[in-house]
Design a protein around this motif. Sequence first.
Motif, PDB file in Angstrom:
ATOM      1  N   ILE A  19       0.846  -1.198   0.000  1.00 19.95           N
ATOM      2  CA  ILE A  19       0.000   0.000   0.000  1.00 19.95           C
ATOM      3  C   ILE A  19       0.876   1.240   0.000  1.00 19.95           C
ATOM      4  CG2 ILE A  19      -1.886  -1.139   1.243  1.00 19.95           C
ATOM      5  CD1 ILE A  19      -0.988   0.596   3.711  1.00 19.95           C
ATOM      6  N   SER A  20       0.276   2.327  -0.464  1.00 16.40           N
ATOM      7  CA  SER A  20       0.863   3.654  -0.317  1.00 16.40           C
ATOM      8  C   SER A  20      -0.047   4.467   0.574  1.00 16.40           C
ATOM      9  CB  SER A  20       1.016   4.323  -1.686  1.00 16.40           C
ATOM     10  OG  SER A  20       1.856   3.571  -2.531  1.00 16.40           O
ATOM     11  N   ALA A  21       0.530   5.416   1.306  1.00 15.26           N
ATOM     12  CA  ALA A  21      -0.281   6.199   2.244  1.00 15.26           C
ATOM     13  C   ALA A  21       0.140   7.650   2.225  1.00 15.26           C
ATOM     14  CB  ALA A  21      -0.165   5.636   3.664  1.00 15.26           C
ATOM     15  N   GLY A  22      -0.857   8.516   2.372  1.00 13.59           N
ATOM     16  CA  GLY A  22      -0.620   9.934   2.529  1.00 13.59           C
ATOM     17  C   GLY A  22      -1.111  10.383   3.895  1.00 13.59           C
ATOM     18  N   VAL A  23      -0.321  11.168   4.601  1.00 16.87           N
ATOM     19  CA  VAL A  23      -0.641  11.596   5.971  1.00 16.87           C
ATOM     20  C   VAL A  23      -0.740  13.115   6.004  1.00 16.87           C
ATOM     21  CG1 VAL A  23       0.130  11.599   8.362  1.00 16.87           C
ATOM     22  CG2 VAL A  23       0.517   9.587   6.947  1.00 16.87           C
ATOM     23  N   ALA A  24      -1.765  13.603   6.676  1.00 19.75           N
ATOM     24  CA  ALA A  24      -1.925  15.045   6.854  1.00 19.75           C
ATOM     25  C   ALA A  24      -2.525  15.298   8.224  1.00 19.75           C
ATOM     26  CB  ALA A  24      -2.817  15.634   5.762  1.00 19.75           C
ATOM     27  N   ALA A  25      -2.219  16.456   8.789  1.00 23.72           N
ATOM     28  CA  ALA A  25      -2.785  16.842  10.085  1.00 23.72           C
ATOM     29  C   ALA A  25      -2.911  18.354  10.118  1.00 23.72           C
ATOM     30  CB  ALA A  25      -1.913  16.349  11.240  1.00 23.72           C
ATOM     31  N   LEU A  26      -3.893  18.809  10.902  1.00 20.70           N
ATOM     32  CA  LEU A  26      -4.061  20.255  11.070  1.00 20.70           C
ATOM     33  C   LEU A  26      -4.811  20.516  12.363  1.00 20.70           C
ATOM     34  CD1 LEU A  26      -7.273  20.738  10.401  1.00 20.70           C
ATOM     35  CD2 LEU A  26      -6.494  20.853   8.043  1.00 20.70           C
ATOM     36  N   VAL A  27      -4.721  21.758  12.811  1.00 21.78           N
ATOM     37  CA  VAL A  27      -5.526  22.242  13.938  1.00 21.78           C
ATOM     38  C   VAL A  27      -6.633  23.102  13.337  1.00 21.78           C
ATOM     39  CG1 VAL A  27      -5.562  23.571  16.057  1.00 21.78           C
ATOM     40  CG2 VAL A  27      -3.538  22.213  15.485  1.00 21.78           C
ATOM     41  N   PRO A  28      -7.870  22.604  13.323  1.00 21.39           N
ATOM     42  CA  PRO A  28      -8.946  23.354  12.653  1.00 21.39           C
ATOM     43  C   PRO A  28      -9.158  24.729  13.279  1.00 21.39           C
ATOM     44  CG  PRO A  28      -9.630  21.095  13.120  1.00 21.39           C
ATOM     45  CD  PRO A  28      -8.358  21.320  13.854  1.00 21.39           C
ATOM     46  N   GLN A  29      -9.379  25.704  12.421  1.00 17.90           N
ATOM     47  CA  GLN A  29      -9.666  27.078  12.845  1.00 17.90           C
ATOM     48  C   GLN A  29     -11.003  27.490  12.227  1.00 17.90           C
ATOM     49  OE1 GLN A  29      -7.695  28.716  14.999  1.00 17.90           O
ATOM     50  NE2 GLN A  29      -6.206  27.022  15.051  1.00 17.90           N
ATOM     51  N   LEU A  30     -12.070  27.339  12.984  1.00 22.80           N
ATOM     52  CA  LEU A  30     -13.384  27.714  12.464  1.00 22.80           C
ATOM     53  C   LEU A  30     -13.531  29.227  12.451  1.00 22.80           C
ATOM     54  CD1 LEU A  30     -15.629  25.054  14.254  1.00 22.80           C
ATOM     55  CD2 LEU A  30     -14.740  25.016  11.926  1.00 22.80           C
ATOM     56  N   PRO A  31     -14.193  29.828  11.458  1.00 24.78           N
ATOM     57  CA  PRO A  31     -14.855  29.123  10.348  1.00 24.78           C
ATOM     58  C   PRO A  31     -13.972  28.990   9.098  1.00 24.78           C
ATOM     59  CG  PRO A  31     -15.506  31.397  10.291  1.00 24.78           C
ATOM     60  CD  PRO A  31     -14.519  31.284  11.430  1.00 24.78           C
ATOM     61  N   ASP A  32     -12.653  29.252   9.229  1.00 23.42           N
ATOM     62  CA  ASP A  32     -11.810  29.290   8.031  1.00 23.42           C
ATOM     63  C   ASP A  32     -11.454  27.901   7.518  1.00 23.42           C
ATOM     64  OD1 ASP A  32     -10.167  32.058   9.598  1.00 23.42           O
ATOM     65  OD2 ASP A  32     -11.750  32.092   8.086  1.00 23.42           O
ATOM     66  N   SER A  33     -11.358  26.923   8.429  1.00 19.92           N
ATOM     67  CA  SER A  33     -10.954  25.581   8.020  1.00 19.92           C
ATOM     68  C   SER A  33     -12.162  24.725   7.666  1.00 19.92           C
ATOM     69  CB  SER A  33     -10.172  24.897   9.161  1.00 19.92           C
ATOM     70  OG  SER A  33      -9.006  25.619   9.464  1.00 19.92           O
ATOM     71  N   LEU A  34     -11.954  23.834   6.729  1.00 25.78           N
ATOM     72  CA  LEU A  34     -13.009  22.896   6.312  1.00 25.78           C
ATOM     73  C   LEU A  34     -12.446  21.476   6.337  1.00 25.78           C
ATOM     74  CD1 LEU A  34     -14.487  24.801   3.234  1.00 25.78           C
ATOM     75  CD2 LEU A  34     -15.522  24.575   5.508  1.00 25.78           C
ATOM     76  N   PRO A  35     -13.295  20.483   6.638  1.00 30.50           N
ATOM     77  CA  PRO A  35     -12.814  19.094   6.618  1.00 30.50           C
ATOM     78  C   PRO A  35     -12.193  18.697   5.291  1.00 30.50           C
ATOM     79  CG  PRO A  35     -14.977  19.224   7.671  1.00 30.50           C
ATOM     80  CD  PRO A  35     -14.690  20.579   7.107  1.00 30.50           C
ATOM     81  N   ALA A  36     -12.698  19.290   4.204  1.00 25.60           N
ATOM     82  CA  ALA A  36     -12.184  18.930   2.885  1.00 25.60           C
ATOM     83  C   ALA A  36     -10.693  19.271   2.752  1.00 25.60           C
ATOM     84  CB  ALA A  36     -12.985  19.644   1.799  1.00 25.60           C
ATOM     85  N   GLU A  37     -10.220  20.289   3.497  1.00 27.06           N
ATOM     86  CA  GLU A  37      -8.809  20.656   3.412  1.00 27.06           C
ATOM     87  C   GLU A  37      -7.922  19.511   3.934  1.00 27.06           C
ATOM     88  OE1 GLU A  37      -9.785  25.384   4.297  1.00 27.06           O
ATOM     89  OE2 GLU A  37      -8.349  24.303   5.528  1.00 27.06           O
ATOM     90  N   LEU A  38      -8.393  18.879   5.028  1.00 25.11           N
ATOM     91  CA  LEU A  38      -7.626  17.767   5.582  1.00 25.11           C
ATOM     92  C   LEU A  38      -7.606  16.593   4.601  1.00 25.11           C
ATOM     93  CD1 LEU A  38      -6.128  16.477   7.969  1.00 25.11           C
ATOM     94  CD2 LEU A  38      -8.349  15.780   8.887  1.00 25.11           C
ATOM     95  N   LEU A  39      -8.773  16.292   4.028  1.00 25.86           N
ATOM     96  CA  LEU A  39      -8.848  15.187   3.070  1.00 25.86           C
ATOM     97  C   LEU A  39      -8.000  15.467   1.837  1.00 25.86           C
ATOM     98  CD1 LEU A  39     -12.683  14.383   3.197  1.00 25.86           C
ATOM     99  CD2 LEU A  39     -10.836  13.491   4.623  1.00 25.86           C
TER     100      LEU A  39
END
Length: 508
Positions: A463-483
């Motif tokens: 398998i190959s894997a991509g990893v990402a992490a963030l600290v959400p900042q509402l309302p500027d951040s969206l779940p789609a950004e993490l995905l």
Amino acid sequence: MLKRLPITFWATVFVAVVCLSLVAIDGWRSLNARDELLAASERITSNLARSMAQHAEDTIAAADTSLADIVERIETDGAGPPAIARLHRLMEAQVARLPQLNGLFVYDESGRWVVNSRPVMNLAYNNADREYFEYHRTHPDRSPHIGVPVVSRSTGKWVLPVSRRLQRPDGAFAGVALATIDLDYFTRFYQSLDIGRRGAVALLHKQGTMLVRRPFDETRVGISIVNTPIYRQFSAGGQTGTGFFRSTQDGELRMNSYRALARYPLFVTAALSRDEVLEGWRRDTLLHSFGVMLLALLLALFGKRLIQQIERRLQAERELLQARDALESLNRTLEKLALQDGLTGLANRRQFDVTLGKEFSRAARAGSELAFIMMDVDYFKQYNDLYGHSAGDDCLRAISKTIRTLTPKRPGDLAARYGGEEIGILLPQTGVAGAQAVAERIRKAIEALRITHAGSPNGVVTISAGVAALVPQLPDSLPAELLEAADQALYAAKSAGRNRVHCAPPAA
């Protein structure tokens, strides 16, 4: 004044009230049971339509995959004798491997047979008069074309043609590659469905042509249904729908669910006879109503036994409560199953989307990190092509079992089938380093399974894997950004050679 009324009056009033209440409750119960029965029938037809659509999609996709391979070989290797001999052997093997295929054929620009999957190639036929040949001759589109059913000239069977255009390097029409699917393959599958004595199922073209129907009548193969109520609703109502329609084929009123195929211009319908569905309910209602009337008469004649009748009533209420509790327990079980992927046992996309929304909001409130791992099986299409879809399913199950074992078990941690061979892991309160460690453990464990994969440079499934992490900042951040970040990291892992974990850069 009320006190002076005799006890017989109150007894009469009581019995009358009880009798009327019984009749009313029975009527309500019967109507409610009828509504629940029809709702259950709607769910059954909807599930049948979903199953039929998937079956048709898989059947045609397998044939189309063979066609695409034939087209590529013809256009790359040419039509010389050695290339034709190799192609003939390949076509014979494909037909032997796929039970739905009646045959594979290649025609030149004039309609003459160039090569086919028959053990002895009879090249005397000409198919320039077929609808699919004329379509490809006049349409430069390279996508698969599904024609109207025809009787095969080579076998005499009803077949569904799936074809692709052949063309020269300058774009000129060079012929047609054709796969014929035996209509008996669909008929046998439809015969295995439990739709009662008067139910009906069908496969239809979006242009309004009947392809296959149960009950089967070859005189109706290829007829137009554009003037039928169900086709009008399908044309106006989108990809799926349910309703009562009176059949123009036999006049039967049916609960009918339809569903369009995702990749091909076809749709399926599954229908249960309304009268047949309600037949048992009518019989039960008649018997039950007769019993209620008899009980009311007995209550009127034997008023002195009111206490015993009340006890029976209480017993009936207790049984209804038990039935309700059992139904609630069953609904909870079904709700749990609805959030699980049937193939892998992981959470499905619906549960993933819900959990992502909750954990994203929780991380934003707490100011904590939220990590996501996107994993994809390397060269999985080649695995399916080499070993078949059944082996591919077994491979996904083995990989998913490993992922379930190695995914942390904290509240909020979730492993889900994201789509196809893609699997995502959501890790709250986890940074990139922690998520990378989890992904690397999983990658190594899957490689250690040593699942043979001749189509991979590694020789085994990886398998190959991509990893990402963030600290959400509402309302500027969206779940789609993490995905999206994890998906880009996965793309980078694949571009770098696969069988590796790649981390997305920190969010700006």
